[in-house]
Design an enzyme around this catalytic site. Sequence first.
Site, PDB file in Angstrom:
ATOM      1  N   LYS A 243      44.121 131.462   3.652  1.00 13.87           N
ATOM      2  CA  LYS A 243      43.580 132.168   2.480  1.00 13.87           C
ATOM      3  C   LYS A 243      42.835 131.157   1.608  1.00 13.87           C
ATOM      4  CE  LYS A 243      44.668 132.936  -1.771  1.00 13.87           C
ATOM      5  NZ  LYS A 243      43.337 132.984  -2.393  1.00 13.87           N
TER       6      LYS A 243
ATOM      7  N   GLU B  43      45.901 117.644 -16.919  1.00 19.19           N
ATOM      8  CA  GLU B  43      44.732 117.611 -16.049  1.00 19.19           C
ATOM      9  C   GLU B  43      43.648 118.510 -16.659  1.00 19.19           C
ATOM     10  OE1 GLU B  43      45.079 119.526 -12.158  1.00 19.19           O
ATOM     11  OE2 GLU B  43      44.278 117.666 -11.347  1.00 19.19           O
TER      12      GLU B  43
ATOM     13  N   GLY C 120      45.215 135.212  -5.329  1.00 19.36           N
ATOM     14  CA  GLY C 120      46.496 134.519  -5.219  1.00 19.36           C
ATOM     15  C   GLY C 120      47.687 135.453  -5.339  1.00 19.36           C
ATOM     16  N   PRO C 121      47.717 136.271  -6.393  1.00 19.30           N
ATOM     17  CA  PRO C 121      48.895 137.123  -6.578  1.00 19.30           C
ATOM     18  C   PRO C 121      49.102 138.145  -5.459  1.00 19.30           C
ATOM     19  CG  PRO C 121      47.674 136.915  -8.632  1.00 19.30           C
ATOM     20  CD  PRO C 121      46.833 136.272  -7.571  1.00 19.30           C
TER      21      PRO C 121
ATOM     22  N   GLY D 139      41.222 136.756  -0.409  1.00 18.64           N
ATOM     23  CA  GLY D 139      41.857 137.627  -1.408  1.00 18.64           C
ATOM     24  C   GLY D 139      42.361 136.819  -2.583  1.00 18.64           C
TER      25      GLY D 139
ATOM     26  N   CYS E  43      40.918 116.400  -7.809  1.00 19.64           N
ATOM     27  CA  CYS E  43      42.328 116.155  -8.140  1.00 19.64           C
ATOM     28  C   CYS E  43      42.628 114.665  -8.253  1.00 19.64           C
ATOM     29  CB  CYS E  43      43.226 116.828  -7.116  1.00 19.64           C
ATOM     30  SG  CYS E  43      42.730 116.493  -5.441  1.00 19.64           S
TER      31      CYS E  43
ATOM     32  N   GLU F 234      49.835 119.816  -2.201  1.00 20.19           N
ATOM     33  CA  GLU F 234      48.872 118.853  -2.755  1.00 20.19           C
ATOM     34  C   GLU F 234      48.461 119.404  -4.101  1.00 20.19           C
ATOM     35  OE1 GLU F 234      48.139 116.046  -1.395  1.00 20.19           O
ATOM     36  OE2 GLU F 234      48.901 116.379   0.632  1.00 20.19           O
TER      37      GLU F 234
ATOM     38  N   VAL G 256      47.256 138.181  -1.833  1.00 29.23           N
ATOM     39  CA  VAL G 256      47.277 137.586  -0.483  1.00 29.23           C
ATOM     40  C   VAL G 256      48.090 136.280  -0.477  1.00 29.23           C
ATOM     41  CG1 VAL G 256      45.843 136.627   1.365  1.00 29.23           C
ATOM     42  CG2 VAL G 256      45.122 138.691   0.168  1.00 29.23           C
ATOM     43  N   GLY G 257      47.879 135.426  -1.483  1.00 30.93           N
ATOM     44  CA  GLY G 257      48.617 134.154  -1.535  1.00 30.93           C
ATOM     45  C   GLY G 257      50.114 134.389  -1.609  1.00 30.93           C
TER      46      GLY G 257
END
Length: 466
Positions: free
Chosen positions: A171, A374, A204-205, A202, A280, A246, A207-208
């Site tokens: 995903k 960050e 995150g909420p 899709g 990152c 990560e 498909v993730g």
Amino acid sequence: MTLSRDRIYLGGAWTASSGSETIPVENPATEEILGHVPAGTAEDVDRAVAAARAAFPGWADTPMAERGAVLGKLHEALAARAGDIARTVGLELGTPLKVAKAVQAGLPLAVLRGYADLAVQPVPEETIGNSLIVHEPVGVVGAITPWNYPLHQVVAKVSAALAAGCTVVLKPSELTPLVAYLLIDAADEAGLPPGVLNLVPGTGPVVGAAIAGHPDVDMVSFTGSTATGRAITHAAADRIARVALELGGKSANVILDDADLTKAVKVGVGNAFLNSGQTCTAWTRMLVHRSHYDTAVELAAAAASAYTTGDPFDEGTRLGPLVSAAQRERVRGFIARAGARQVAGDAAVPDKGYFVAPTVFADVDPASELAQEEVFGPVLSIIPFDDDDHAVEIANNSKYGLAGGVWGSPDRALAVARRMRTGAVDVNGGSFNPVAPFGGYKQSGIGRELGAYGLSEFQQTKAIQR
Ligand code: NAD
């Protein structure tokens, strides 16, 4: 021309999603919609996991050298798309074309080539006393990736997992899903066995979360924010599934009093602003010995002000937009709350598009929000230190530990590098190594990607006594 894609990829076939909703993909430099992709559903994830599960025994039993040969073909098919990859990432993320070619296209191709080469020459099995030690694939892997290096982050997971003999449900980020389609096009062309690699785009909420919580996903490999990494770890904990994370970073670039100051500041600013600071590993905290501090601040302000911000497809552009309006608002918030001496950041930026001028703050309090959180934008903080111990103390005063730099005489710089609680450190500008282990200490993550260390993340270890 539309870049829309209307299918998901399951069991080796382009298939309709079970849902009818789509996700618009925006060009952050122009605010125009580039196209749409399906908004995958939990049912799509079920089907993709079933396809990956069905393909697993055959792929796991395929000798690693043969899997390496397939990865070699995938590399060939992907390399043929290098121009499209750079262009697509330039459009959906806004990376300036030169960087898009070198990094957004070049890096994943190097990583994929590395895994193809690693797999065609498997390491001989080890014996310990009367035990034969064998390494076996973990199983079905859910790969969930962010938008900032949208193909590299996918390839780092997918190529290692496939080399190890795992099958994958991928995903990509909903902000930059288009480039992942180019990988699937290449996989389709290269003849990857059906079900070995599946794509469900899709949110995150939906498909993730469905991938992270799926009872038949043996491992979740995630790159993204620490907050999401935490949610994924909770979801995987219920079934004790393996997770590799990560996550974010707040890396320090330590410039000692015997450093080549001009080079250290120049490279440091370039590192902090790469990909508009949406990196990152970005060295967002520049730590400078007091004896050179004022000069370093002047050099950094001048370097930042020399950046050309604008159209990513203009050859002269060094800084593109941020990925989205939301990201720009977040970055503007950090700048407004900074509470430090601003020495760069007034440059004009285009009205249209999500641009933020390259910004430098001096005299930043190491405990402040700006030095601790960050930002993920073109914002550099400069902090003075008194001696090596003080530099190490400030560098390690972070919940993160992903990357860093040290500049100075080689032995002293190496000694400081060893004391930094972080997964990678570059001494005097040592270059990025795509086969060296990559990953974080503390809240920057769990596990390592890239090279042989990255491969072993996707393996189980078995001892057979004889
Ligand atoms: P994010 O955490 O919002 O999203 C990352 C991915 O997770 C996306 O695909 C998203 O759809 C998905 N996701 C969101 N909520 C989810 C949920 N509840 N369950 C499952 N999946 C979910 O991060 P982002 O905004 O895409 O990326 C920026 C962040 O990623 C930054 O913090 C950056 O430091 C970090 N990052 C880390 C690395 C690294 O290698 N350490 C690399 C790149 C980015």
